[in-house]
Scaffold this motif. Structure first.
Motif, mmCIF file in Angstrom:
data_model
loop_
_atom_site.group_PDB
_atom_site.id
_atom_site.type_symbol
_atom_site.label_atom_id
_atom_site.label_comp_id
_atom_site.label_asym_id
_atom_site.label_seq_id
_atom_site.Cartn_x
_atom_site.Cartn_y
_atom_site.Cartn_z
ATOM 1 N N VAL A 263 0.958 -1.378 0.463
ATOM 2 C CA VAL A 263 0.271 -0.108 0.352
ATOM 3 C C VAL A 263 0.898 0.933 -0.210
ATOM 4 C CG1 VAL A 263 -2.031 1.166 1.231
ATOM 5 C CG2 VAL A 263 -1.900 -0.793 1.265
ATOM 6 N N ASN A 264 0.687 1.838 -0.885
ATOM 7 C CA ASN A 264 2.051 2.538 -1.553
ATOM 8 C C ASN A 264 0.792 4.298 -1.013
ATOM 9 O OD1 ASN A 264 3.838 0.540 -2.370
ATOM 10 N ND2 ASN A 264 4.186 1.569 -3.589
ATOM 11 N N GLY A 265 2.621 5.330 -0.628
ATOM 12 C CA GLY A 265 1.769 6.398 -0.312
ATOM 13 C C GLY A 265 1.940 7.361 -1.753
ATOM 14 N N CYS A 266 0.855 7.770 -2.556
ATOM 15 C CA CYS A 266 1.202 8.582 -4.033
ATOM 16 C C CYS A 266 2.578 9.511 -3.480
ATOM 17 C CB CYS A 266 -0.048 9.628 -4.289
ATOM 18 S SG CYS A 266 -1.820 8.432 -4.488
ATOM 19 N N PHE A 267 2.942 10.204 -2.734
ATOM 20 C CA PHE A 267 3.962 11.024 -2.211
ATOM 21 C C PHE A 267 4.880 10.459 -2.126
ATOM 22 C CE2 PHE A 267 6.613 14.042 -0.230
ATOM 23 C CZ PHE A 267 7.226 14.695 -0.642
#
Length: 142
Positions: A63-67
Protein backbone atom coordinates in the motif's frame (compact mmCIF):
# COMPACT_ATOMS: atom_id res chain seq x y z
CA UNK A 1 10.52 30.10 -0.89
CA UNK A 2 11.28 29.77 2.80
CA UNK A 3 9.81 27.10 5.03
CA UNK A 4 6.94 28.40 7.17
CA UNK A 5 7.97 26.17 10.07
CA UNK A 6 10.93 26.39 12.38
CA UNK A 7 13.43 23.52 12.12
CA UNK A 8 12.00 22.08 15.37
CA UNK A 9 8.42 22.20 14.04
CA UNK A 10 9.48 20.63 10.74
CA UNK A 11 11.37 17.89 12.57
CA UNK A 12 8.32 17.14 14.74
CA UNK A 13 6.04 17.02 11.68
CA UNK A 14 8.34 14.64 9.84
CA UNK A 15 8.66 12.37 12.89
CA UNK A 16 4.87 11.96 12.93
CA UNK A 17 4.87 10.29 9.50
CA UNK A 18 4.54 6.55 10.01
CA UNK A 19 5.95 3.78 7.86
CA UNK A 20 3.62 1.02 8.98
CA UNK A 21 0.01 0.85 10.07
CA UNK A 22 -0.92 3.90 8.04
CA UNK A 23 -4.60 4.79 7.58
CA UNK A 24 -4.72 3.44 4.00
CA UNK A 25 -3.10 0.14 5.13
CA UNK A 26 -5.51 -0.30 8.02
CA UNK A 27 -8.50 0.52 5.83
CA UNK A 28 -7.51 -2.06 3.22
CA UNK A 29 -6.74 -4.70 5.86
CA UNK A 30 -10.15 -4.23 7.49
CA UNK A 31 -11.90 -4.53 4.14
CA UNK A 32 -9.98 -7.66 3.18
CA UNK A 33 -10.63 -9.23 6.59
CA UNK A 34 -14.36 -8.47 6.32
CA UNK A 35 -14.39 -10.29 2.96
CA UNK A 36 -12.87 -13.40 4.56
CA UNK A 37 -9.23 -12.94 3.62
CA UNK A 38 -6.62 -13.82 6.22
CA UNK A 39 -3.12 -12.40 6.02
CA UNK A 40 0.09 -11.48 7.77
CA UNK A 41 1.48 -7.97 7.91
CA UNK A 42 5.00 -6.61 7.33
CA UNK A 43 6.73 -9.99 6.92
CA UNK A 44 10.40 -9.19 7.56
CA UNK A 45 11.55 -12.38 5.82
CA UNK A 46 10.36 -11.04 2.44
CA UNK A 47 12.06 -8.29 0.42
CA UNK A 48 10.55 -4.88 1.16
CA UNK A 49 8.52 -6.13 4.17
CA UNK A 50 5.22 -6.19 2.24
CA UNK A 51 2.29 -4.47 3.98
CA UNK A 52 -0.01 -7.47 3.48
CA UNK A 53 1.02 -11.08 2.80
CA UNK A 54 -1.63 -13.51 1.61
CA UNK A 55 0.24 -16.82 1.70
CA UNK A 56 -2.76 -18.87 0.50
CA UNK A 57 -2.83 -16.76 -2.66
CA UNK A 58 0.97 -16.54 -2.93
CA UNK A 59 0.48 -12.78 -3.15
CA UNK A 60 1.88 -9.72 -1.42
CA UNK A 61 0.30 -6.28 -1.38
CA UNK A 62 2.12 -3.00 -1.00
CA UNK A 63 0.00 0.00 0.00
CA UNK A 64 1.99 2.94 -1.34
CA UNK A 65 1.58 6.58 -0.45
CA UNK A 66 1.29 8.58 -3.67
CA UNK A 67 3.78 11.24 -2.54
CA UNK A 68 6.40 8.97 -0.96
CA UNK A 69 6.49 6.49 -3.84
CA UNK A 70 6.10 8.96 -6.71
CA UNK A 71 2.73 7.96 -8.17
CA UNK A 72 2.94 9.41 -11.68
CA UNK A 73 0.04 11.54 -12.94
CA UNK A 74 -1.54 11.65 -9.48
CA UNK A 75 -2.78 14.82 -7.84
CA UNK A 76 -1.23 13.77 -4.52
CA UNK A 77 2.27 13.50 -5.99
CA UNK A 78 3.65 17.03 -6.08
CA UNK A 79 7.32 17.74 -5.51
CA UNK A 80 7.69 20.45 -2.84
CA UNK A 81 8.94 23.83 -3.99
CA UNK A 82 11.63 23.90 -1.29
CA UNK A 83 14.56 21.48 -1.32
CA UNK A 84 13.38 20.15 -4.67
CA UNK A 85 16.58 18.26 -5.41
CA UNK A 86 16.48 16.50 -2.03
CA UNK A 87 12.85 15.39 -2.51
CA UNK A 88 13.42 14.30 -6.09
CA UNK A 89 16.39 12.16 -5.02
CA UNK A 90 14.46 10.76 -2.05
CA UNK A 91 11.40 9.77 -4.08
CA UNK A 92 13.47 8.38 -6.97
CA UNK A 93 15.38 6.28 -4.43
CA UNK A 94 12.09 4.95 -3.06
CA UNK A 95 10.91 4.08 -6.59
CA UNK A 96 14.19 2.32 -7.35
CA UNK A 97 13.96 0.32 -4.10
CA UNK A 98 10.31 -0.58 -4.81
CA UNK A 99 11.26 -1.90 -8.26
CA UNK A 100 14.15 -3.96 -6.83
CA UNK A 101 11.94 -5.47 -4.11
CA UNK A 102 9.22 -6.30 -6.64
CA UNK A 103 11.75 -8.07 -8.88
CA UNK A 104 13.11 -10.08 -5.93
CA UNK A 105 9.61 -11.12 -4.87
CA UNK A 106 8.72 -12.16 -8.43
CA UNK A 107 11.92 -14.23 -8.62
CA UNK A 108 10.84 -16.00 -5.41
CA UNK A 109 7.50 -16.85 -7.03
CA UNK A 110 5.29 -14.26 -5.32
CA UNK A 111 2.67 -12.24 -7.12
CA UNK A 112 2.96 -8.54 -6.30
CA UNK A 113 0.08 -6.06 -6.16
CA UNK A 114 0.56 -2.36 -5.50
CA UNK A 115 -2.39 -0.38 -4.21
CA UNK A 116 -1.97 3.39 -4.28
CA UNK A 117 -3.24 5.66 -1.53
CA UNK A 118 -5.42 7.56 -4.04
CA UNK A 119 -7.16 4.31 -5.01
CA UNK A 120 -8.42 4.01 -1.42
CA UNK A 121 -10.23 7.36 -1.41
CA UNK A 122 -14.03 7.18 -0.94
CA UNK A 123 -14.89 7.67 -4.61
CA UNK A 124 -12.63 4.78 -5.80
CA UNK A 125 -12.61 2.44 -2.79
CA UNK A 126 -15.32 -0.03 -3.85
CA UNK A 127 -13.92 -0.33 -7.35
CA UNK A 128 -10.38 -0.88 -6.01
CA UNK A 129 -11.44 -3.58 -3.54
CA UNK A 130 -13.53 -5.37 -6.19
CA UNK A 131 -10.59 -5.34 -8.61
CA UNK A 132 -8.22 -6.55 -5.88
CA UNK A 133 -10.48 -9.45 -4.87
CA UNK A 134 -10.87 -10.47 -8.52
CA UNK A 135 -7.09 -10.44 -8.92
CA UNK A 136 -6.59 -12.51 -5.76
CA UNK A 137 -9.08 -15.15 -6.92
CA UNK A 138 -7.29 -15.29 -10.29
CA UNK A 139 -3.99 -15.78 -8.44
CA UNK A 140 -5.49 -18.68 -6.50
CA UNK A 141 -6.57 -20.40 -9.71
CA UNK A 142 -3.22 -19.83 -11.43
Amino acid sequence: MRDKHTPEQRRFNMQQIKGTNTKPEILLRKLLFSKGFRYRINDKSLPGKPDIVLKKYNTVIFVNGCFWHGHENCRYYVIPKTRTEFWTDKINGNKKRDKKNTELLLQKGWKVITVWECELKKDKLDQTVEKLIHELHNNLLA
